[in-house]
Design a protein around this motif. Sequence first.
Motif, PDB file in Angstrom:
ATOM      1  N   LEU A  33      -6.606   1.806  -2.932  1.00 15.17           N
ATOM      2  CA  LEU A  33      -6.866   2.132  -1.529  1.00 15.17           C
ATOM      3  C   LEU A  33      -7.274   3.598  -1.391  1.00 15.17           C
ATOM      4  O   LEU A  33      -8.167   3.930  -0.598  1.00 15.17           O
ATOM      5  CB  LEU A  33      -5.635   1.831  -0.673  1.00 15.17           C
ATOM      6  CG  LEU A  33      -5.463   0.364  -0.295  1.00 15.17           C
ATOM      7  CD1 LEU A  33      -4.103   0.128   0.332  1.00 15.17           C
ATOM      8  CD2 LEU A  33      -6.567  -0.088   0.674  1.00 15.17           C
ATOM      9  N   ASN A  56      -6.864  -2.837   4.184  1.00 18.57           N
ATOM     10  CA  ASN A  56      -5.764  -3.031   3.247  1.00 18.57           C
ATOM     11  C   ASN A  56      -5.375  -4.502   3.285  1.00 18.57           C
ATOM     12  O   ASN A  56      -4.993  -5.025   4.325  1.00 18.57           O
ATOM     13  CB  ASN A  56      -4.564  -2.165   3.650  1.00 18.57           C
ATOM     14  CG  ASN A  56      -3.292  -2.593   2.920  1.00 18.57           C
ATOM     15  OD1 ASN A  56      -3.310  -2.818   1.711  1.00 18.57           O
ATOM     16  ND2 ASN A  56      -2.184  -2.713   3.655  1.00 18.57           N
ATOM     17  N   SER A  70       2.090   7.839  -5.382  1.00 20.18           N
ATOM     18  CA  SER A  70       0.879   7.497  -4.635  1.00 20.18           C
ATOM     19  C   SER A  70      -0.048   8.707  -4.567  1.00 20.18           C
ATOM     20  O   SER A  70       0.404   9.816  -4.269  1.00 20.18           O
ATOM     21  CB  SER A  70       1.232   7.051  -3.218  1.00 20.18           C
ATOM     22  OG  SER A  70       2.101   5.934  -3.247  1.00 20.18           O
ATOM     23  N   ILE A 110      -0.850   6.428   2.504  1.00 28.03           N
ATOM     24  CA  ILE A 110      -1.650   5.496   3.299  1.00 28.03           C
ATOM     25  C   ILE A 110      -0.931   5.250   4.619  1.00 28.03           C
ATOM     26  O   ILE A 110       0.230   4.805   4.641  1.00 28.03           O
ATOM     27  CB  ILE A 110      -1.845   4.162   2.552  1.00 28.03           C
ATOM     28  CG1 ILE A 110      -2.451   4.391   1.164  1.00 28.03           C
ATOM     29  CG2 ILE A 110      -2.688   3.208   3.374  1.00 28.03           C
ATOM     30  CD1 ILE A 110      -3.829   4.968   1.158  1.00 28.03           C
ATOM     31  N   PRO A 162      -1.657   1.488  -3.687  1.00 27.30           N
ATOM     32  CA  PRO A 162      -1.910   2.903  -3.367  1.00 27.30           C
ATOM     33  C   PRO A 162      -3.060   3.532  -4.133  1.00 27.30           C
ATOM     34  O   PRO A 162      -3.757   4.392  -3.598  1.00 27.30           O
ATOM     35  CB  PRO A 162      -0.574   3.588  -3.706  1.00 27.30           C
ATOM     36  CG  PRO A 162       0.166   2.634  -4.571  1.00 27.30           C
ATOM     37  CD  PRO A 162      -0.282   1.268  -4.189  1.00 27.30           C
ATOM     38  N   TYR A 201      -6.278  -2.984  -2.144  1.00 31.54           N
ATOM     39  CA  TYR A 201      -4.821  -3.105  -2.048  1.00 31.54           C
ATOM     40  C   TYR A 201      -4.178  -2.138  -3.029  1.00 31.54           C
ATOM     41  O   TYR A 201      -4.796  -1.710  -4.007  1.00 31.54           O
ATOM     42  CB  TYR A 201      -4.366  -4.536  -2.351  1.00 31.54           C
ATOM     43  CG  TYR A 201      -4.918  -5.090  -3.649  1.00 31.54           C
ATOM     44  CD1 TYR A 201      -4.242  -4.928  -4.858  1.00 31.54           C
ATOM     45  CD2 TYR A 201      -6.143  -5.756  -3.673  1.00 31.54           C
ATOM     46  CE1 TYR A 201      -4.765  -5.429  -6.043  1.00 31.54           C
ATOM     47  CE2 TYR A 201      -6.672  -6.258  -4.851  1.00 31.54           C
ATOM     48  CZ  TYR A 201      -5.975  -6.096  -6.036  1.00 31.54           C
ATOM     49  OH  TYR A 201      -6.497  -6.582  -7.211  1.00 31.54           O
ATOM     50  N   ALA A 229       0.812  -1.215   0.000  1.00 34.36           N
ATOM     51  CA  ALA A 229       0.000   0.000   0.000  1.00 34.36           C
ATOM     52  C   ALA A 229       0.843   1.262   0.000  1.00 34.36           C
ATOM     53  O   ALA A 229       0.397   2.299  -0.481  1.00 34.36           O
ATOM     54  CB  ALA A 229      -0.904   0.015   1.232  1.00 34.36           C
ATOM     55  N   ASN A 230       2.034   1.182   0.571  1.00 34.12           N
ATOM     56  CA  ASN A 230       2.869   2.375   0.694  1.00 34.12           C
ATOM     57  C   ASN A 230       4.340   1.975   0.724  1.00 34.12           C
ATOM     58  O   ASN A 230       4.681   0.780   0.607  1.00 34.12           O
ATOM     59  CB  ASN A 230       2.486   3.182   1.945  1.00 34.12           C
ATOM     60  CG  ASN A 230       2.705   2.409   3.236  1.00 34.12           C
ATOM     61  OD1 ASN A 230       3.273   1.317   3.244  1.00 34.12           O
ATOM     62  ND2 ASN A 230       2.253   2.974   4.343  1.00 34.12           N
ATOM     63  N   PRO A 261      -2.847  -6.788   1.416  1.00 31.68           N
ATOM     64  CA  PRO A 261      -1.769  -6.931   0.431  1.00 31.68           C
ATOM     65  C   PRO A 261      -1.577  -8.351  -0.069  1.00 31.68           C
ATOM     66  O   PRO A 261      -0.903  -8.561  -1.080  1.00 31.68           O
ATOM     67  CB  PRO A 261      -0.537  -6.443   1.195  1.00 31.68           C
ATOM     68  CG  PRO A 261      -0.841  -6.762   2.628  1.00 31.68           C
ATOM     69  CD  PRO A 261      -2.325  -6.551   2.774  1.00 31.68           C
TER      70      PRO A 261
END
Length: 643
Positions: free
Chosen positions: A530, A546, A495, A499, A527, A525, A466-467, A548
């Motif tokens: 989400l 989230n 992004s 997140i 960036p 999932y 996510a990040n 992943p």
Amino acid sequence: MAKQHLIPQAEFRRAGDDLALLADMCRANALTAVKRAGSGHLGSSFSAMDVVVQLLYEELNPREFGFDHPDRDVYFSSKGHDVPGLYAVLHSLGVIPSAQLMSLRRLGGLDGHPDVGVSGIEANSGSLGMGISKARGIAWAKRFLGRGGRVVVMTGDGELQEGQNWEAFQAAADQSMDNLWVIVDRNELQSDKRTEEILALGDLESKLRAFGWHVASCDGHDHGELRQVFAEFRSAHGGPKALVARTIKGRGVSFMEHPAALREGGGTYRWHAGAPDDEAFERAYDELLARIRERLPDLSLEAVDELASDGLYTLEGEPESGTATRTKVTDEYVAAAYGEALLELAERHPELVVLDADLASDCRIRAFELAHPDRFHESGIAEQDMVSAAAGMARHGLLPVVNTFASFLAARANEQIYNQASERTRVIYALHYAGLIPAGPGKSHQSIRDVSLLTALPNMALVQPANAEETRALLQWAVEDAEENVALRLAIGPSPRRIELPRAKVTPGRGTVLREGSDAVIFAYGPVMLHETLTAAEAIGASVVNMPWLNRVDAPWLLDLIESFDRIFVVEDHAPVGALGDSLRRVLDGRSITVFGVEGWPACGTPLEALRFHGLDGSSLADRIASALRGAPRRTAVRRGVE
């Protein structure tokens, strides 16, 4: 934004048969189209331009026959990323209207890579190495059907690193395809480095002759030489013909031309991809315009309106070659975090080696190449060879990390990945450019099927962070703790929001609650999705998770998490089948799960245009989820499936 102008179609008629002038006029329009789009490929569009103008204005017959006539000559580009130049030539011929040319990489406009839905486009391309085989098939069909017309296909020189080309060269010679011509745009540069540095082609002319082709070479910017070679090809009989056209990448704009631009960039060519900034655009346009007006002093220009930015997302379709992308949103790139983490892990793991397919800058692994050249394996544009080489390395105790764009790696090298996995070795696959966004380059680059292609394999975990923090954590897990192959999906752009994750600990099969809500829970999932999911949830009061782990689910964790929710939704950065939604369904037997994904062919356009088209932007998701909640009966009991 710099003011932009278009040379109208009427001006091309005034240029007469001055092919060099026509080529520069088309360069100017291609430059405007790319600048307006926010992304595109100028270097190779400019190197191929003189050849394309020579073909479509003088050598081939579609101007006379039309692009629908069965006996027409067929021209298309296999490399595909030079399509801004081809679009500009088609516009100059009156095939593509001005408004369409100025909608490059916009929804409903012109795709970032060729698509047969556009007048004058003869084949879809952009995924390299397929064009000669397609051209051979067209030539075979013409011969079988008793139709006239030659088939001419343009390839890049770096593209010839793909093995399929050589299968086609061999077959065309064996079948004496005398109506087939191949033109190699020999500009000696790939995405950002010299072809001979990436994977040397050597004496290309001799290789092609050895395959049984009639071969010629000439200056690809000299119309007299091109005319002479094409006359030679017309008079030669008995087999296919190949022209190695010696060209200059960025031809027509002094500071974009190789080799000067390569020296100025410290060994990296920056004009392969990406739109120029305002200052560079104005310099380039002024230079082209000055040369055009030497021969057409009363040239008229047409002002074009500036297109608005999305605001939330960069309009750039891919990072500029050799430079950092100009960020319009956050300054976080998960791919950059991946590259940094890879370099750190290399210090602790001497067995770790990195493989690349001519995308080191885009995949953010150039720093690894510079720091550990002995542990960096450049495969060139040859994904199947790269994966099988990684398999061989893994068999002898190394830990290969394979890098390229997701759409090319998961699909083109799928059988090689399957074979490697069957050997029970460990390889990490970094699938860059994963998902729908950026959408400007079009369907050849948008990876919406990679999870479904890989998740069916035993011994393969698929994850998408996510990040930046989660990227580092998942890569470390893949290197140090995973006992299976890991496919790591990575967004290529910045992004759209940062997140914040409550915890950084990696627990296979478990996600993280990002937002507490009632009635509905939404799993997403990466960036991009989400961000859009959180935007939707903020409007409707839903919970957001989230997740992943795209094909690994901790069943007890999941069942506890969803216990109090009536409705479960999944937002996929993928087709709606074969990814996270299906993984959750296998665990939640009997529970209704609504999956929102990329239905049909992925849309080409700006990020927001593509997201809205598929109903995956925050506002559309909020409406879709709210509508589903209004029409759904409340759940009275939870049926637990997998324990």
